[in-house]
Design an enzyme around this catalytic site. Structure first.
Site, mmCIF file in Angstrom:
data_model
loop_
_atom_site.group_PDB
_atom_site.id
_atom_site.type_symbol
_atom_site.label_atom_id
_atom_site.label_comp_id
_atom_site.label_asym_id
_atom_site.label_seq_id
_atom_site.Cartn_x
_atom_site.Cartn_y
_atom_site.Cartn_z
ATOM 1 N N TRP A 153 -11.903 -7.139 -4.368
ATOM 2 C CA TRP A 153 -12.399 -6.469 -3.580
ATOM 3 C C TRP A 153 -14.027 -6.462 -3.723
ATOM 4 O O TRP A 153 -15.217 -5.630 -3.664
ATOM 5 C CB TRP A 153 -11.871 -5.187 -3.181
ATOM 6 C CG TRP A 153 -10.680 -4.576 -3.113
ATOM 7 C CD1 TRP A 153 -10.255 -4.388 -4.588
ATOM 8 C CD2 TRP A 153 -10.051 -5.694 -2.122
ATOM 9 N NE1 TRP A 153 -8.886 -4.051 -3.307
ATOM 10 C CE2 TRP A 153 -8.920 -5.286 -1.941
ATOM 11 C CE3 TRP A 153 -9.973 -6.019 -1.526
ATOM 12 C CZ2 TRP A 153 -7.636 -4.965 -1.172
ATOM 13 C CZ3 TRP A 153 -9.196 -7.164 -0.028
ATOM 14 C CH2 TRP A 153 -8.026 -6.372 0.050
ATOM 15 N N THR A 155 -17.860 -6.425 -3.057
ATOM 16 C CA THR A 155 -18.775 -7.293 -1.927
ATOM 17 C C THR A 155 -19.092 -8.492 -1.997
ATOM 18 O O THR A 155 -20.312 -7.861 -3.347
ATOM 19 C CB THR A 155 -19.115 -6.170 -1.344
ATOM 20 O OG1 THR A 155 -17.894 -5.160 -1.095
ATOM 21 C CG2 THR A 155 -19.838 -5.654 -0.349
ATOM 22 N N GLN A 330 -12.307 4.009 23.053
ATOM 23 C CA GLN A 330 -11.815 4.951 23.916
ATOM 24 C C GLN A 330 -12.662 4.911 24.814
ATOM 25 O O GLN A 330 -12.518 4.787 26.462
ATOM 26 C CB GLN A 330 -11.691 5.973 23.028
ATOM 27 C CG GLN A 330 -10.931 7.207 24.483
ATOM 28 C CD GLN A 330 -8.731 6.280 24.307
ATOM 29 O OE1 GLN A 330 -8.946 5.772 23.445
ATOM 30 N NE2 GLN A 330 -8.288 6.360 25.323
ATOM 31 N N GLU A 357 -16.769 3.505 -2.228
ATOM 32 C CA GLU A 357 -16.862 4.040 -3.115
ATOM 33 C C GLU A 357 -17.091 5.701 -3.128
ATOM 34 O O GLU A 357 -17.088 6.958 -2.726
ATOM 35 C CB GLU A 357 -18.729 4.318 -2.132
ATOM 36 C CG GLU A 357 -19.791 3.879 -2.765
ATOM 37 C CD GLU A 357 -19.682 2.388 -2.674
ATOM 38 O OE1 GLU A 357 -18.627 1.489 -2.020
ATOM 39 O OE2 GLU A 357 -20.752 1.204 -2.559
HETATM 40 C C1 LIG Z 1 -14.105 -4.231 2.378
HETATM 41 C C2 LIG Z 1 -14.264 -3.684 1.281
HETATM 42 C C3 LIG Z 1 -15.369 -3.872 0.239
HETATM 43 C C4 LIG Z 1 -15.120 -3.240 -1.503
HETATM 44 N N1 LIG Z 1 -15.959 -3.311 -2.311
HETATM 45 C C5 LIG Z 1 -16.172 -3.375 -3.221
HETATM 46 C C6 LIG Z 1 -16.856 -4.097 -4.521
HETATM 47 O O1 LIG Z 1 -17.691 -4.294 -4.087
HETATM 48 N N2 LIG Z 1 -17.173 -3.413 -5.318
HETATM 49 C C7 LIG Z 1 -15.201 -2.877 -6.955
HETATM 50 O O2 LIG Z 1 -15.139 -2.800 -7.576
HETATM 51 N N3 LIG Z 1 -14.712 -2.489 -5.309
HETATM 52 C C8 LIG Z 1 -14.658 -2.129 -4.043
HETATM 53 N N4 LIG Z 1 -13.751 -1.964 -3.176
HETATM 54 C C9 LIG Z 1 -12.665 -1.163 -3.705
HETATM 55 C C10 LIG Z 1 -13.133 0.300 -3.152
HETATM 56 O O3 LIG Z 1 -13.565 0.797 -4.092
HETATM 57 C C11 LIG Z 1 -11.450 0.594 -3.526
HETATM 58 O O4 LIG Z 1 -10.252 -0.219 -2.233
HETATM 59 C C12 LIG Z 1 -11.591 2.652 -3.917
HETATM 60 O O5 LIG Z 1 -11.957 2.495 -4.778
HETATM 61 C C13 LIG Z 1 -9.682 2.623 -3.273
HETATM 62 O O6 LIG Z 1 -9.332 1.958 -4.447
HETATM 63 P P1 LIG Z 1 -7.859 1.099 -3.290
HETATM 64 O O7 LIG Z 1 -7.748 0.426 -2.555
HETATM 65 O O8 LIG Z 1 -6.947 0.688 -5.321
HETATM 66 O O9 LIG Z 1 -6.977 3.098 -3.311
HETATM 67 P P2 LIG Z 1 -6.018 3.497 -3.543
HETATM 68 O O10 LIG Z 1 -6.928 4.411 -4.681
HETATM 69 O O11 LIG Z 1 -4.910 2.774 -4.305
HETATM 70 O O12 LIG Z 1 -5.668 5.088 -2.600
HETATM 71 C C14 LIG Z 1 -4.565 4.701 -1.791
HETATM 72 C C15 LIG Z 1 -4.905 6.080 -1.209
HETATM 73 O O13 LIG Z 1 -4.232 7.060 -1.971
HETATM 74 C C16 LIG Z 1 -5.472 8.120 -1.548
HETATM 75 N N5 LIG Z 1 -5.775 8.359 -3.495
HETATM 76 C C17 LIG Z 1 -5.697 8.242 -4.127
HETATM 77 N N6 LIG Z 1 -6.249 8.750 -5.290
HETATM 78 C C18 LIG Z 1 -5.939 10.028 -5.210
HETATM 79 C C19 LIG Z 1 -6.093 11.509 -5.189
HETATM 80 N N7 LIG Z 1 -6.401 10.838 -6.691
HETATM 81 N N8 LIG Z 1 -5.542 12.880 -4.631
HETATM 82 C C20 LIG Z 1 -5.577 12.078 -3.544
HETATM 83 N N9 LIG Z 1 -5.612 11.177 -2.570
HETATM 84 C C21 LIG Z 1 -5.787 9.945 -3.939
HETATM 85 C C22 LIG Z 1 -6.269 7.031 -1.326
HETATM 86 O O14 LIG Z 1 -7.405 7.921 -0.629
HETATM 87 C C23 LIG Z 1 -6.071 6.279 -0.102
HETATM 88 O O15 LIG Z 1 -5.840 6.856 0.948
HETATM 89 C C24 LIG Z 1 -14.192 -2.246 -1.554
HETATM 90 C C25 LIG Z 1 -13.160 -2.395 -1.512
HETATM 91 C C26 LIG Z 1 -13.063 -2.750 0.430
HETATM 92 C C27 LIG Z 1 -11.706 -2.380 1.289
#
Ligand SMILES: Cc1cc2nc3c(=O)[nH]c(=O)nc-3n(C[C@H](O)[C@H](O)[C@H](O)COP(=O)(O)OP(=O)(O)OC[C@H]3O[C@@H](n4cnc5c(N)ncnc54)[C@H](O)[C@@H]3O)c2cc1C
Length: 388
Positions: A153, A155, A330, A357
């Site tokens: 991921w 960017t 919508q 973020e």
């Molecule tokens: C388009 C895009 C660009 C990105 N760009 C970058 C980048 O440039 N560099 C980089 O390093 N990363 C990047 N990311 C990654 C991004 O930082 C992560 O997607 C984000 O930190 C969430 O992690 P995850 O997707 O693994 O979700 P997870 O951490 O697996 O979370 C899944 C769900 O569980 C919830 N959750 C997790 N922990 C908790 C908690 N303690 N309490 C309540 N709810 C919780 C989350 O809110 C989410 O809804 C990007 C992601 C996307 C989609």
């Protein structure tokens, strides 16, 4: 909204730039899932990529509010380009905040001029919200670190030339600066994202990459708690502003459409239920912009409250942008679902803003902590005045 004449002039310039150079092409970027190199070049030639890098290192030396106004303008036109500003600025900020003088002199002028394009390689397939769990291995061999692992991921990872990468030494999560041309580093483009589809997001594979020890940024074990945190705080701030831009775009598109489309013999704007959605968008837009301005002012004043303010701004602005984009689709009905209008783009982009973020839930967890700390002595009845 209390902006200075300099801020207003900068905002007018940024908005005009976006109208001319971004809005007419953003749907094409979205469709082709790429940012043309000449657009990146234009952004750097205009000094936008180095806007907040101190002047002594070749940047524009502009304050946080001006950076926010640029992120807001770009966010109105194209969230992918706003993402480019965000990640590039995050890398520069981390170097400025945690780099040695030699690292600042080596990297900041290149980032300011756009000779190097920065990206943040923090997330991994099994390390998202829990960033401290990164597993990419950093071992040592003489004067080099050796990297093995898989980042994802990232960017603009497909075109970035300088990665702020967080891996794990024996001591804990550690930040390194890794150049694209390092042997053993390769990127794989991730396609078909729901939003920011032109952001050339990539996975980064690291197989025995050797990085000079002088590329260590900050101290070992402080890679997430200090280095990435500083970058993410700024990232959160610019993402919040980008959401103000999405709100602005949704509001303007909704007003324009409801002023011209008729159903049941009257313009859509004559239906009160439609007007309700527009009024919510206006309120959310103004509130989000004010929260972002507050976060910017605190940041410029180096007030410790800036961290919390950025988190509040990001939480509010991203959820508001999602509401607005959903309602804008919508309002447009079937047209909102089609590729003929940018509404479906705004919706996908807004969803991504709720995840990056620090997701919405992570902001809620963090903000609840602030509330319990700040109001530790709160009373059930009356309480004490806490206006700042
Ligand atoms: C388009 C895009 C660009 C990105 N760009 C970058 C980048 O440039 N560099 C980089 O390093 N990363 C990047 N990311 C990654 C991004 O930082 C992560 O997607 C984000 O930190 C969430 O992690 P995850 O997707 O693994 O979700 P997870 O951490 O697996 O979370 C899944 C769900 O569980 C919830 N959750 C997790 N922990 C908790 C908690 N303690 N309490 C309540 N709810 C919780 C989350 O809110 C989410 O809804 C990007 C992601 C996307 C989609």
């Amino acid at each position: 909204m209390g902006l200075t004449p300099e801020h207003l002039a900068a905002e007018a310039e940024f908005q005009q730039f976006v109208d001319q150079h971004v809005v007419p092409f953003a749907d094409e970027f979205h469709r082709t899932q790429r940012t043309p190199p000449e657009v990146v070049r234009t952004l750097s030639e205009r000094g936008y990529l180095g806007l907040s890098i101190p002047k002594q290192f070749g940047g524009g030396g502009r304050d946080a509010i001006t950076l926010g106004l640029l992120a807001g303008a770009l966010g109105r036109g194209c969230s992918s380009l706003r993402s480019l500003l965000t990640v590039h600025t995050m890398v520069a900020h981390a170097i400025w905040r945690w780099g040695t003088q030699a690292q600042k002199e080596a990297w900041l002028p290149k980032l300011a001029s756009g000779t190097r394009l920065g990206a943040l390689a923090l997330s991994e397939p099994n390390a998202g919200s829990d960033a401290k769990s990164v597993a990419t291995r950093i071992s040592e061999d003489g004067e080099s670190f050796v990297l093995d692992g898989h980042k994802t991921w990232t960017t603009y990872g497909e075109i970035a030339t300088l990665f702020l990468l967080i891996g794990r030494t024996q001591e804990g999560p550690t930040a390194l600066l890794v150049e694209r041309e390092t042997a053993g580093l390769r990127t794989e483009l991730i396609t078909d994202l729901i939003g920011v589809r032109a952001s050339m997001t990539a996975s980064v594979r690291l197989d025995g990459c050797r990085v000079p020890k002088e590329n260590l940024l900050g101290r070992r074990a402080l890679g997430v708690s200090h280095v990435a945190s500083a970058a993410l705080d700024l990232g959160r701030y610019t993402v919040a502003w980008g959401c103000v831009g999405i709100l602005d775009a949704c509001l303007q598109a909704s007003v324009a459409y409801t002023n011209q489309r008729k159903q049941f013999d009257v313009l859509l704007k004559e239906h009160q239920l439609v007007r309700c959605m527009v009024s919510d968008m206006l309120t959310d837009f103004r509130a989000a912009k004010l929260l972002c301005l507050e976060a910017g002012r605190l940041r410029d004043a180096k007030d410790p409250g800036a961290l919390e303010a950025a988190s509040i701004a990001k939480y509010f602005a991203s959820t508001a942008a999602m509401r607005a984009a959903s309602n804008a689709v919508q309002i447009y009905g079937a047209n909102g679902c089609s590729g003929d209008y940018p509404l479906q783009r705004y919706l996908g982009d807004a969803k991504v803003m709720e995840i990056i973020e620090g997701s919405t839930q992570i902001q809620q967890v963090t903000l609840a902590e602030y509330a319990y700390q700040e109001y530790a002595g709160a009373r059930v009845r009356g309480g004490t005045a806490r206006w700042r």
